[in-house]
Scaffold this motif. Sequence first.
Motif, short mmCIF file in Angstrom:
data_model
loop_
_atom_site.label_atom_id
_atom_site.label_comp_id
_atom_site.label_asym_id
_atom_site.label_seq_id
_atom_site.Cartn_x
_atom_site.Cartn_y
_atom_site.Cartn_z
N MET A 1 12.32 20.56 -18.30
CA MET A 1 12.92 19.31 -17.84
C MET A 1 12.59 18.21 -18.85
SD MET A 1 12.37 17.41 -14.21
CE MET A 1 12.86 18.89 -13.36
N THR A 2 13.61 17.58 -19.39
CA THR A 2 13.38 16.58 -20.41
C THR A 2 12.75 15.32 -19.83
OG1 THR A 2 14.43 15.22 -22.09
CG2 THR A 2 15.73 15.68 -20.15
N ALA A 3 11.93 14.65 -20.65
CA ALA A 3 11.26 13.44 -20.19
C ALA A 3 11.85 12.22 -20.88
CB ALA A 3 9.77 13.52 -20.47
N TYR A 4 12.77 12.43 -21.82
CA TYR A 4 13.34 11.30 -22.55
C TYR A 4 14.66 10.90 -21.92
CZ TYR A 4 15.78 8.55 -25.99
OH TYR A 4 16.48 7.56 -26.60
N TYR A 5 14.81 9.61 -21.69
CA TYR A 5 16.07 9.08 -21.19
C TYR A 5 16.46 7.89 -22.05
CZ TYR A 5 15.08 11.99 -17.13
OH TYR A 5 14.81 13.06 -16.32
N SER A 6 17.73 7.81 -22.39
CA SER A 6 18.20 6.73 -23.24
C SER A 6 18.13 5.40 -22.50
CB SER A 6 19.66 6.99 -23.66
OG SER A 6 20.52 6.92 -22.52
N GLU A 7 18.22 4.31 -23.26
CA GLU A 7 18.20 2.98 -22.66
C GLU A 7 19.36 2.81 -21.69
OE1 GLU A 7 17.95 -0.20 -25.41
OE2 GLU A 7 16.24 0.63 -26.51
N GLU A 8 20.50 3.43 -22.03
CA GLU A 8 21.67 3.32 -21.15
C GLU A 8 21.41 3.97 -19.79
OE1 GLU A 8 21.74 4.42 -24.24
OE2 GLU A 8 22.86 2.87 -25.30
N VAL A 9 20.77 5.14 -19.81
CA VAL A 9 20.46 5.84 -18.56
C VAL A 9 19.48 5.04 -17.72
CG1 VAL A 9 19.34 7.88 -17.57
CG2 VAL A 9 20.96 8.15 -19.45
N ILE A 10 18.43 4.54 -18.36
CA ILE A 10 17.41 3.75 -17.65
C ILE A 10 18.04 2.50 -17.05
CG2 ILE A 10 15.28 2.42 -17.91
CD1 ILE A 10 14.52 4.42 -20.15
N GLN A 11 18.89 1.85 -17.83
CA GLN A 11 19.53 0.64 -17.36
C GLN A 11 20.46 0.91 -16.18
OE1 GLN A 11 18.61 -2.31 -18.31
NE2 GLN A 11 20.03 -3.32 -16.90
N SER A 12 21.13 2.06 -16.21
CA SER A 12 22.03 2.39 -15.10
C SER A 12 21.25 2.57 -13.80
CB SER A 12 22.83 3.66 -15.43
OG SER A 12 21.99 4.80 -15.47
N VAL A 13 20.04 3.13 -13.89
CA VAL A 13 19.20 3.30 -12.70
C VAL A 13 18.74 1.94 -12.19
CG1 VAL A 13 17.03 4.23 -11.82
CG2 VAL A 13 18.43 5.61 -13.36
N VAL A 14 18.32 1.06 -13.12
CA VAL A 14 17.87 -0.28 -12.74
C VAL A 14 18.99 -1.06 -12.07
CG1 VAL A 14 17.06 -2.50 -13.62
CG2 VAL A 14 16.08 -0.39 -14.52
N GLU A 15 20.19 -0.98 -12.66
CA GLU A 15 21.32 -1.74 -12.12
C GLU A 15 21.75 -1.22 -10.75
OE1 GLU A 15 24.28 -1.43 -15.11
OE2 GLU A 15 23.36 -2.92 -16.44
N ALA A 16 21.55 0.07 -10.49
CA ALA A 16 21.98 0.65 -9.22
C ALA A 16 20.99 0.37 -8.08
CB ALA A 16 22.16 2.16 -9.37
N ASN A 17 19.78 -0.10 -8.42
CA ASN A 17 18.76 -0.37 -7.40
C ASN A 17 18.42 -1.85 -7.39
OD1 ASN A 17 17.40 2.33 -6.25
ND2 ASN A 17 18.02 2.71 -8.37
N ASP A 18 18.99 -2.57 -6.44
CA ASP A 18 18.68 -3.99 -6.32
C ASP A 18 17.21 -4.16 -5.95
OD1 ASP A 18 19.71 -6.88 -5.98
OD2 ASP A 18 18.57 -6.49 -4.15
N ILE A 19 16.50 -4.96 -6.73
CA ILE A 19 15.06 -5.07 -6.55
C ILE A 19 14.68 -5.65 -5.20
CG2 ILE A 19 14.82 -7.36 -7.62
CD1 ILE A 19 12.21 -6.24 -8.92
N VAL A 20 15.51 -6.54 -4.67
CA VAL A 20 15.21 -7.13 -3.34
C VAL A 20 15.28 -6.06 -2.26
CG1 VAL A 20 15.91 -8.81 -1.62
CG2 VAL A 20 16.02 -9.40 -4.05
N ASP A 21 16.31 -5.19 -2.34
CA ASP A 21 16.44 -4.11 -1.36
C ASP A 21 15.26 -3.15 -1.43
OD1 ASP A 21 18.82 -5.11 -0.47
OD2 ASP A 21 20.08 -3.78 -1.68
N VAL A 22 14.87 -2.81 -2.67
CA VAL A 22 13.78 -1.85 -2.85
C VAL A 22 12.46 -2.42 -2.34
CG1 VAL A 22 12.41 -0.59 -4.56
CG2 VAL A 22 14.89 -0.70 -4.80
N VAL A 23 12.13 -3.63 -2.77
CA VAL A 23 10.86 -4.25 -2.37
C VAL A 23 10.82 -4.48 -0.85
CG1 VAL A 23 9.39 -6.29 -2.61
CG2 VAL A 23 10.50 -5.30 -4.63
N SER A 24 11.97 -4.82 -0.26
CA SER A 24 12.03 -5.06 1.19
C SER A 24 11.68 -3.82 1.99
CB SER A 24 13.44 -5.54 1.59
OG SER A 24 13.73 -6.78 1.00
#
Length: 591
Positions: free
Chosen positions: A1-24
């Motif tokens: 299982m690869t451990a490297y993810y491109s900036e685009e992949v990481i950003q897509s995960v961040v954008e899909a998870n609203d921080i307010v929803d997650v922290v709440s």
Amino acid sequence: MTAYYSEEVIQSVVEANDIVDVVSGYMTLKRTGNSYKGKCPFHNEKTASFTVSSEKQLYHCFGCGVGGNVITFIMEIEKLPFVDALKFLAARVNLVLPEKHNEQEDQQAYEKKKRLYDLHRDAANYYYRCLKTNQSGIEYLLKRGISQETIKTFGLGYATADWDRLFGFLKTKGYSIEEIIASGLVLVSENNHHYDRFRNRIMFPIVNPRGQIVGFGGRIMAGDAKGPKYLNSPETLIFSKSYELYNLNHCKKFIDEGRILIVEGYMDVISLYEKGIKNTVAALGTAFTAFHGKILERYANEVVLTFDGDSAGAAATEKAMNILKNTNLNVKIVILPEKDDPDSYVQKYGFDGFNDLVSNALTIIEYQLRLLKKKNDLTQTDGRLNYGNEAIKVLKGLSGSVEIDYYSKMVAKETGINQEVIRREVIRSKTNANQSTGINLNRKEPADTKIPKAYEKAQQLAIQYCLKAPDSIAAFPGEYLTDDFYQRLLTSASERIQEDGKIEINRLLSHFHDPGETQIIVELMMNEKEVSRIDYQDALEIMKRFYNKAQLGQLSEQIKRETTNGNDDEVAKLTNQLIEMKKMMKDNGRH
């Protein structure tokens, strides 16, 4: 299982998870202007100073100074490394992370795992509902001191005595027979009949640190019932006993002092939790492994082995101790009375009594010296002398002079031997051991042959690639390896390649009994840095150059010896070999 993810992949995960929803999901937030505020989950405070910005998708605590984005929040709150936190958030929004660099294969692999996770969740709900309607199961748990609240917290359930009731239920939920069989919860008889693996058992869902149910443990309720006392899910696409620790999903929230207790069984964990001791995990019906030690390093600074007081518990303690002492964890050991286990002990003496036991836990050295005392009669001169000599062997593993002095004093008190004599013997034995083993104990070349760091790194990288791409082992040039351990590792790995092309790790580890070697294998397998095919080929080139240079050096030495001996024919033969090898190396250099 690869451990490297491109900036685009990481950003897509961040954008899909609203921080307010997650922290709440972890704390109460109140809107104040364009931001949200709450009491910081990372330190105790009376006034809310934890701020979450919906606009910037960041959080910051003005009290303790922590801050970051949604990924760092999950890393901190769930005690997960970066890659696992990324996977946690991706799973939360059903995003597929690239693992095979092939979109179609990625999607298929993701769907298989997702279906298994869903199936296990449905099975857990089924078992839980069965327990609610089974009076004997409820009474059994209540008699064991387990409350309704704890039953709900752990999602405990009951598997009925019916042969195929779960199988029928899962089919009604829309799972295919292939998916049900892949879960390991249903087996197929020789007559091609399907039957449930777990029957007439209390069920313990096994939950990974990301909150996903990956397997089950089942315990019989009556001593006269047929079958093993505990039965566990088999290895599947989403579950491996060597990687999972029972209750780690709950435990990681209660590691206030950086300490985790390790016990043997499900009921030990749950009984301790019921009494308020919640920083506890258990290995899943298997011996403690080096992988478990590596995982625990992520969450704790100290582990306390709290195994059963019988001979089996002592054997398990020694094995776990030998694995854990090769980690960065501080290891302590609790010795329970012979007829007790953590469950029975906490039932008798409660929260305070059990914590008193843990506060008096022994260090590894104290534990080893205690075992030596039991084996020797210290009322006799021979016993004291043998104890002293064996204790010196134990103490030579210490690195600091303060520790050596402290434990030398302890041994001196037990034996009557002068402390300075013991301390001097420990230092002398350490020196002799270092001189006799040397740096190159497992090397094939002479001890004065220095291995370049680039070559050592190339060997490690090549081995790491082979373990994760086993199809490359057959063609690997074993003569390039200077370390006997690496040669044995590749040989063993090649013999343990499964039908799916992967190495069966449990069988591989069982071949190596030295904790140091086991630790190296674990680090190689769990190293999340990806080694590409190009990296591997570059490593082989480095190894090849060093190997050829070493061969040239050996030929030159042979020529000198034969010249001194006056063996002209042999000198001519060796000189021709030397010329041919240099020519070959020169040609390879051009390419």
